[in-house]
Write an enzyme that holds these catalytic residues in place. Structure first.
Site, PDB file in Angstrom:
ATOM      1  N   CYS A   1     -47.639  77.697  22.590  1.00  0.00           N
ATOM      2  CA  CYS A   1     -46.207  77.361  21.762  1.00  0.00           C
ATOM      3  C   CYS A   1     -45.324  78.013  22.880  1.00  0.00           C
ATOM      4  O   CYS A   1     -45.475  78.392  23.959  1.00  0.00           O
ATOM      5  CB  CYS A   1     -46.163  77.975  20.494  1.00  0.00           C
TER       6      CYS A   1
ATOM      7  N   CYS B   1     -44.838  72.487  21.862  1.00  0.00           N
ATOM      8  CA  CYS B   1     -44.465  72.374  23.260  1.00  0.00           C
ATOM      9  C   CYS B   1     -45.658  71.513  23.995  1.00  0.00           C
ATOM     10  O   CYS B   1     -45.939  71.610  25.313  1.00  0.00           O
ATOM     11  CB  CYS B   1     -44.462  73.648  24.054  1.00  0.00           C
TER      12      CYS B   1
ATOM     13  N   CYS C   1     -47.821  71.272  28.475  1.00  0.00           N
ATOM     14  CA  CYS C   1     -48.989  71.561  28.769  1.00  0.00           C
ATOM     15  C   CYS C   1     -49.668  70.760  29.767  1.00  0.00           C
ATOM     16  O   CYS C   1     -49.829  69.360  29.296  1.00  0.00           O
ATOM     17  CB  CYS C   1     -49.815  71.581  27.524  1.00  0.00           C
TER      18      CYS C   1
END
Length: 137
Positions: A11, A85, A89
């Site tokens: 996150c 998010c 990544c």
């Protein structure tokens, strides 16, 4: 996946959702799963409301420290679970990616964090049943 699946929770601040998810997975799956968590922009401490919410269910995350998301942590994981998010990544072939739509506990009190904690627990229980079920026999 190897004999012991590895899960990375991501996150933004690595201070709430990902910390609670990592704690639930560690608590419920024990040593059957390798657990990591990280943030794309880590905070300075774990959210006090998240610490309190987990303490209420007998899990202590007060000593946890937000960690920065690294390419290495993604590469070392079989399953990468993002929580708000997903775009930051890094994506690698052969990895499994999930995006859990969870409310952000940042700046919220314990009353708002409890349902997030409980939703994460349910998601973790489903994940365990899929990737690391209890051994039979």
């Amino acid at each position: 996946m190897s004999d012991k699946p590895s899960v990375l929770f991501v996150c933004v601040h690595n201070a709430g959702r990902s910390q609670m998810a990592a704690a639930w997975l560690t608590h419920l799956a024990g040593d059957r799963v390798e657990v990591r968590s990280a943030g794309s922009a880590p905070g300075t401490q774990v959210n006090p409301a998240a610490v309190e919410a987990m303490r209420e269910v007998g899990i202590d995350i007060s000593a946890e420290i937000p960690k920065v998301l690294t390419v290495e942590s993604v590469q070392a994981s079989d399953v990468c679970i993002t929580m708000g998010c997903g775009d930051v990544c890094p994506v690698f072939p052969g990895k499994r990616y999930l995006d859990w739509k969870l409310e952000d506990p940042a700046g919220q009190g314990i009353e708002a964090v409890r349902p997030i904690r409980d939703e994460i627990k349910a998601l973790i229980e489903n994940l365990i049943a899929e990737i690391a079920p209890e051994p039979t026999g």
